[in-house]
Design a protein around this motif. Structure first.
Motif, PDB file in Angstrom:
ATOM      1  N   GLY A 252      26.575  19.832  28.250  1.00 56.50           N
ATOM      2  CA  GLY A 252      27.106  21.028  29.189  1.00 56.50           C
ATOM      3  C   GLY A 252      26.436  20.821  30.545  1.00 56.50           C
ATOM      4  O   GLY A 252      26.479  19.358  31.153  1.00 56.50           O
TER       5      GLY A 252
ATOM      6  N   LYS B 265      30.837  27.487  23.479  1.00 54.90           N
ATOM      7  CA  LYS B 265      29.349  26.695  23.603  1.00 54.90           C
ATOM      8  C   LYS B 265      28.256  27.731  24.302  1.00 54.90           C
ATOM      9  O   LYS B 265      27.916  27.432  25.462  1.00 54.90           O
ATOM     10  CB  LYS B 265      29.671  25.466  24.321  1.00 54.90           C
ATOM     11  CG  LYS B 265      30.447  24.515  23.734  1.00 54.90           C
ATOM     12  CD  LYS B 265      29.765  23.582  22.676  1.00 54.90           C
ATOM     13  CE  LYS B 265      30.668  22.551  22.109  1.00 54.90           C
ATOM     14  NZ  LYS B 265      30.221  21.931  21.041  1.00 54.90           N
TER      15      LYS B 265
ATOM     16  N   GLU C 256      25.342  27.901  23.643  1.00 55.15           N
ATOM     17  CA  GLU C 256      24.041  27.179  24.106  1.00 55.15           C
ATOM     18  C   GLU C 256      24.251  26.300  25.467  1.00 55.15           C
ATOM     19  O   GLU C 256      23.017  26.111  25.726  1.00 55.15           O
ATOM     20  CB  GLU C 256      23.908  25.956  22.900  1.00 55.15           C
ATOM     21  CG  GLU C 256      25.017  25.228  22.948  1.00 55.15           C
ATOM     22  CD  GLU C 256      26.128  25.292  21.861  1.00 55.15           C
ATOM     23  OE1 GLU C 256      26.964  24.497  21.685  1.00 55.15           O
ATOM     24  OE2 GLU C 256      26.447  26.603  21.687  1.00 55.15           O
ATOM     25  N   PHE C 257      25.192  26.301  26.088  1.00 53.01           N
ATOM     26  CA  PHE C 257      25.112  25.623  27.379  1.00 53.01           C
ATOM     27  C   PHE C 257      24.482  26.580  28.364  1.00 53.01           C
ATOM     28  O   PHE C 257      24.051  25.941  29.265  1.00 53.01           O
ATOM     29  CB  PHE C 257      26.616  25.452  27.876  1.00 53.01           C
ATOM     30  CG  PHE C 257      27.287  24.233  26.953  1.00 53.01           C
ATOM     31  CD1 PHE C 257      26.803  23.366  26.255  1.00 53.01           C
ATOM     32  CD2 PHE C 257      28.578  23.809  27.349  1.00 53.01           C
ATOM     33  CE1 PHE C 257      27.298  22.374  25.567  1.00 53.01           C
ATOM     34  CE2 PHE C 257      29.363  22.753  26.932  1.00 53.01           C
ATOM     35  CZ  PHE C 257      28.715  21.919  26.096  1.00 53.01           C
TER      36      PHE C 257
ATOM     37  N   ALA D 279      35.215  21.040  26.730  1.00 57.01           N
ATOM     38  CA  ALA D 279      34.487  21.776  25.613  1.00 57.01           C
ATOM     39  C   ALA D 279      34.966  23.130  25.295  1.00 57.01           C
ATOM     40  O   ALA D 279      34.802  23.666  24.206  1.00 57.01           O
ATOM     41  CB  ALA D 279      32.972  21.758  26.155  1.00 57.01           C
TER      42      ALA D 279
END
Length: 732
Positions: A169, A351, A353-354, A421
């Protein structure tokens, strides 16, 4: 119109598959079904359109249920339905015609430029001598800016940064800061190196080391620390080139053939025109890369949304897709309902967590990554860019332009990775396994002829990025081996013709070594090699940095390099106990600096008979007396702010709010990089080269290139003690 046969399901449910507007075919060559134009007992014929080119075709759709009722099913289906594997491969190859044409034109253009460079090299040989004509040159700000751009931005910019953005990311924002740190290193080293190169007629990257300390030992050690990393670097570029071409040709050209093509191309460029070939082809390659960099964000944004649009978890592009993909070449269903469905289209949904604050290990990774970029300016092919500037003023313009370059070159790669992503779950499995660059371009080329053409340009930009740095690195290796090692240390009486000939032989040998290594290595195995490569380059920092600004002995620098290299080898073999936070290369570099510092301290406490150096620090200061150098305080501030920009101030794992699609810590980092840019502009503005260094307009100048000589007014005195100076010196 071409004809084509398609088989529908055996239960005869033709209407579920065949409908106007549906898409079918190979992932790289989708077709869209049009109106029915004819029918028979068991088949119908439709108009269809190839999406990539707009070409109209005819497709025959066979109803197997009706065909079986008619008897002789096997012979009929064999005759008119399924395409043989060879035909399928041929059709996929025919779909790449535009790509092949664009790449072919690009390669032909490079060869033509090499021929022009050859003519210029022949003309320069009479005025400057064969060594200068082959290994050096004199180039204005425009040409020098583009060749420096293509040297800094390698194939990793086009392919590696997207992969990092896809996996990590916004950690990939560090690449913008990395280039700014490189520019800080250039501001620290190049004003003095450039002035010394003019005053004392340097040609090879390590002429300064020999001139400053006067020993073969240190010159050879520095040459080794330059040649081995560049050979490994060329190997990595060769593997990257082979992987790209092998994929582009669908495996028709195997890896070893692709690597041979790569080696042949860069060797032909060097043989024909020497440094002129490298510089002029860099210009073309830079233009191709910049065109792709400027186009990609808008092309991607128009199809999948710009970053502020596709970042939120509930963005307009949100879809739910099925996790089941029985056909790896087909995209999953996008109308999935239920708890097992996957989200796609929005970064935060796919995503999340990015947007978390990075862990401490990630912080250390960013910090040491930025520190290690200080080694980039001492790469042999980068040092040559300081020597071949037409004037100090041209070099100053180039360094100033490089401050802006990362804001143009790095964001497109980050956008590509983030886009893949976000949309990866909605793409076919075969493209989910592909690299970010390959996966996204495969999707783009299906959208239409214009997008397919731009994908071809993007592919050329990737090839250009790979080749531009590889041929520059090869030229650097050739110069170091022939001038620094053989002529400078082993055979000082070597003639100019022999120097050039040895340089070409060393280039062939380097390509052979890279080919041999590349045959047995894959891109997955290059990580450890690249670590070792960067570790060796870091060993050069004390010799150049301290040699230019401090009174340091050759003994201390040689001991530091030996300790650093030995520790690096041991750490790679036996492991690093601090590996989670401190990379191997930084441990070895620290031991190098520590050794130099301790040896210098001993020399102060216990003075011994010190060998007189050829170029004393006081002489360097005298050379720079007529210049106003960039402020060391500003350069140090650039470096420190870049380091402080790393995310150290928050709680790891806590999700951050986003601004314009970027997490808060990423926005702070970008703001810091903008501040570094501003300080860098101020440092460049403070740099005032001597008035005599400003070139007059030469009648031989063409497009910013001076063909025959430097036009600076100073006439250097002969340099005693610099090996081969009689054959390398030229008058201005």
């Amino acid at each position: 119109m071409e004809g084509r046969s398609v088989v529908v399901s055996e239960d005869g449910t033709e209407n579920e598959v065949v409908r106007i507007g549906c898409k079918f075919g190979y992932p790289s060559d989708l077709l869209e079904l049009g109106e029915e134009i004819g029918s028979g007992a068991a088949a119908k014929v439709y108009v269809c359109r190839r999406l990539r080119t707009g070409e109209e075709l005819a497709v025959k759709v066979i109803n197997l249920a009706k065909l079986m009722l008619m008897g002789d099913y096997g012979s009929r289906i064999t005759e008119s339905a399924a395409l043989p594997m060879a035909a399928a491969e041929e059709e996929q190859q025919s779909g790449n015609v535009v790509l092949y044409v664009v790449v072919g034109i690009y390669i032909a253009l490079l060869i033509c430029i090499a021929k022009v460079a050859h003519a210029r090299k022949q003309r320069d040989s009479a005025a400057l001598g064969k060594v200068k004509a082959h290994f050096s040159g004199s180039y204005g700000s425009f040409v020098l800016m583009l060749t420096t751009f293509s040297t800094v931005y390698s194939g990793f910019t086009v392919t590696g940064i997207p992969d990092e953005a896809f996996a990590k990311g916004f950690v990939s924002l560090r690449w913008i800061g990395a280039t700014l740190v490189i520019v800080a290193g250039m501001l620290l080293l190049y004003p003095r190196l450039r002035r010394l190169a003019v005053e004392r007629s340097y040609t090879s990257p390590f002429d300064f080391i020999s001139d400053r300390f006067g020993t073969k030992r240190l010159r050879v050690l520095c040459a080794i620390c330059g040649v081995i990393p560049m050979t490994l670097y060329i190997t990595a570029q060769m593997i990257s080139f082979a992987a790209m071409v092998e994929g582009m040709t669908l495996g028709v050209l195997p890896k070893w053939v692709c690597m041979l093509i790569f080696a042949a191309m860069i060797l032909i460029l060097e043989t024909l025109g020497g440094m002129n070939s490298v510089v002029f082809t860099d210009v073309v390659q830079s233009i191709v890369m910049i065109a792709a960099f400027l186009t990609v964000p808008f092309l991607v944004g128009a199809e999948w949304g710009f970053l502020p649009q596709m970042a939120p978890a509930d963005c307009p592009y949100l879809v739910h897709v099925s996790p089941f993909m029985p056909d790896p070449y087909e995209a999953p269903e996008t109308d999935c309902v239920g708890p097992g469905c996957l989200t796609a289209g929005c970064i935060d949904a796919v995503k999340p967590e990015f947007y978390d604050f990075p862990e401490r290990s990630t912080l250390c990774s960013i910090l040491f990554f930025l520190v290690n970029m200080l080694a980039a300016p001492v790469q042999p092919h980068m040092l040559q860019r300081a020597y071949i500037a037409r004037s100090d003023f041209d070099l100053r313009i180039v360094i100033g332009a490089m401050l802006l370059a990362p804001f143009i070159a790095q964001p497109p790669g980050i956008v590509i990775g983030l886009t893949k992503a976000a949309n990866d779950p909605a793409w076919p499995a075969i493209e989910q396994k592909a690299t970010a660059f390959s996966g996204l371009t495969a999707q783009l080329r299906l959208l239409g002829p214009f997008q397919y053409f731009l994908v071809s340009v993007m592919t050329c930009s990737a090839l250009a990025a790979i080749m531009s740095t590889a041929d520059s690195a090869l030229m650097g290796v050739s110069s170091v081996v022939s001038i620094d090692i053989l002529q400078g240390a082993l055979v000082p009486s070597m003639s100019t013709e022999t120097v050039v000939r040895v340089g070409l032989v060393s280039s062939v040998f380097t390509c052979a070594v890279a080919f041999f290594m590349g045959t047995y290595l894959s891109s997955d195995q290059m990580g450890a090699i690249i670590v070792f490569q960067n570790g060796m380059l870091l060993q050069l920092l004390p010799a150049f940095g301290m040699g230019l600004y401090m009174s340091v002995t050759e003994r201390a620098l040689s001991a530091g390099i030996l300790v650093g290299l030995l520790s690096l080898i041991l750490l790679v073999i036996f492991g690093n106990p601090f590996d989670e936070y401190v990379p191997d290369i930084n441990v070895s570099a620290f031991l190098n600096f520590l050794t130099v510092g301790l040896d210098s301290l001993v020399d102060i406490v216990l003075p011994s008979s010190r060998r007189k150096q050829l170029l004393e620090l006081s002489q360097i200061q005298d050379v720079m007396a007529t210049s106003k150098e960039p402020s060391l305080v500003l350069i140090l501030l650039m470096f420190l702010i870049a380091l402080v920009s790393a995310p150290w101030y928050g709680t790891p794992g806590v999700q951050e709010p986003m601004f314009l699609g970027i997490p808060r810590w990423g926005c702070i980092q970008l703001a810091s990089f903008v501040l570094v840019f501003g300080i860098g502009v101020a440092a460049v503005a403070m740099w005032r080269p001597p008035s005599g260094a400003k070139p007059e307009q030469s009648p031989c100048a063409v497009d910013g290139v001076v063909a025959t000589s430097h036009t600076e007014t100073h006439v250097p005195e002969p340099v005693t003690g610099l090996s081969g100076v009689e054959t390398m010196e030229f008058r201005k």
